[in-house]
Write an enzyme that holds these catalytic residues in place. Structure first.
Site: not given
Length: 345
Positions: A265, A256, A270, A268
Site C-alpha cells: 500500500r 491508498r 492507523d 497507512d
C-alpha cells in the site's frame, strides 16, 4: 469414540462494568461483571515453532470478552455468556470454550457471595447467539502490514452502515493519541512525509512528536517489498471514530487503494491508542489488539516516548514490549528528521 482432549488456555477474572439486567437501575447505573474463560485449543504447532501467530492471542480474546461485558445491554446473564462464547469461537483455532460469568452485585435481597452462569460450547453445540460486532472478522483498525486484520473503508462507502456509539463522543479534554504510519508502495518516504504534514493540518489534532523512520520486513500477506514505518504522537479533541476518519482521509488523499487483502500500500495511517479508550467495534478496536507484539510500532514509539505505556490488556511499558516483540530482529533504522521538508529548520 472418546472425546478429543485438547490443550487449554485459561483466563480468569476478566472484569468490566456492564448494564445488563431487567431492572431500570441496572440499565441506568451499571454494575461489575466478571468472566472466566477456558479455550480448548491445540498448542502443538505454536509450541514447536515458538510462533505467536500460530496460537490464540489471549490478549485479544480478553479485550473482546471485556467488550462484551461492557457492550450492548442484555436482560439475562445467560445471553451475555452466550455472546462471550460466540466471540471466543469466532477464532477457528478454538475448538470449544467454557464460560463462567459472575454477577456479584446482582439485586438479591438477602446476603450472598456470587451468582454465576456456566456454559460449555463447541462446534457441535454452538452458542445460541451470534458473535457481537467486533469479532475476529470485523474490520478493526489494522497496523500497517498486519496479516490478522485490514482497515475498514472510510464511512460513506456504499453499503456501509453508520455506527453511532461512545466512539463518536469527543473527549472532555485533549487526550494523547498514537498513530502508526507505514508505506511500501511508491516513493514511500515522501508519501509518509506528506502524511505527517497532512496530519498537522487536521482540525482538533496537534502533532507533538514524530519518530525516526525504520525499515521493516512485511509481516504476513503476499510477497511484497519492505515497509518504511514511523509513529506519530499527538493530542486530540476528536472522538476516536472522527480521528479514524481523518486518518483514512489522509490515506485517500495519498492514493491508498485496497485492492488486495494485506497487500502492498502507498500509505497507512492507523489509530493505535486514543487516550485510555478500550473498545471493540466493527470499524475500530482500541488499543490495537496486536500493537503489543509489533516491533515496527513499538520500537519507533519507544524512541520518542521512552516511558510510554501501552494501555489495556496485553499492554505495558512500550520499551519492554519492544524488546520481546517477535519481529524485533527485522528493524533497521533509516533517518531521524526524515519528515521535515528539505531546507526546513
Amino acid at each position: 469414540m472418546p472425546d478429543v482432549q485438547h490443550d487449554r488456555i485459561r483466563i480468569t477474572g476478566i472484569a468490566a462494568t456492564g448494564h445488563h439486567g431487567v431492572f431500570d437501575h441496572e440499565r441506568r447505573d451499571g454494575q461489575r461483571f466478571v468472566a472466566d474463560v477456558v479455550l480448548h485449543v491445540d498448542t502443538r504447532s505454536a509450541a514447536a515453532a515458538d510462533r505467536l501467530d500460530l496460537t490464540v492471542d489471549y490478549g485479544t480474546v480478553t479485550s473482546r470478552v471485556a467488550a462484551v461485558l461492557s457492550g450492548a445491554p442484555a436482560d439475562l446473564v445467560e445471553t451475555v455468556a452466550e455472546r462471550i462464547a460466540a466471540v471466543v469461537l469466532d477464532d477457528d483455532r478454538v475448538h470449544a470454550v467454557d464460560v463462567v460469568l459472575h454477577k456479584p452485585q446482582a439485586p438479591i435481597p438477602v446476603p450472598f457471595d456470587d451468582v454465576t452462569v456456566e456454559i460449555h460450547r463447541d462446534r457441535a453445540r454452538p452458542p445460541a447467539v451470534a458473535a457481537p460486532a467486533g469479532g475476529r472478522h470485523a474490520g478493526a483498525a489494522a497496523t500497517e502490514q498486519d496479516p490478522q486484520a485490514d482497515v475498514a473503508e472510510p464511512s460513506g462507502v456504499a453499503g456501509q452502515t453508520a455506527v453511532h456509539d461512545r466512539l463518536d463522543e469527543p473527549p472532555a479534554e485533549p487526550v494523547d493519541v498514537v498513530l502508526a504510519l507505514g508505506s511500501n508502495l511508491g516513493p514511500s518516504q515522501d508519501l509518509l512525509r506528506r502524511a505527517v504534514h497532512e496530519l498537522c493540518e487536521v482540525d482538533g489534532l496537534d502533532v507533538v512528536a514524530v519518530s525516526p523512520l525504520v525499515r521493516t520486513a512485511a509481516v504476513g500477506g503476499p510477497e511484497q517489498p519492505d515497509y518504511l514505518n514511523a509513529v506519530v504522537l499527538g493530542r486530540t479533541t476528536l472522538a476516536p471514530r472522527a480521528l479514524l476518519r481523518a486518518c483514512q482521509g489522509v490515506e485517500a488523499s495519498l492514493g491508498r487503494e485496497r485492492l488486495e487483502r494485506w497487500g502492498p500500500r502507498t500509505v497507512d495511517v492507523d489509530v493505535v491508542v486514543h487516550g485510555t479508550t478500550l473498545a471493540v467495534t466493527d470499524d475500530l478496536e482500541l488499543p490495537h489488539p496486536r500493537a503489543h507484539e509489533r516491533a515496527f510500532v513499538l520500537e519507533p514509539w519507544a524512541q520518542v516516548a521512552p516511558d510510554a505505556v501501552l494501555p489495556g490488556l496485553g499492554g505495558g511499558p512500550v520499551r519492554l514490549l519492544a524488546e520481546t516483540a517477535p519481529d524485533r530482529g527485522g528493524i533497521r533504522w533509516m533517518a531521524l528528521d526524515w519528515w521535515r521538508t528539505p531546507g526546513e529548520a
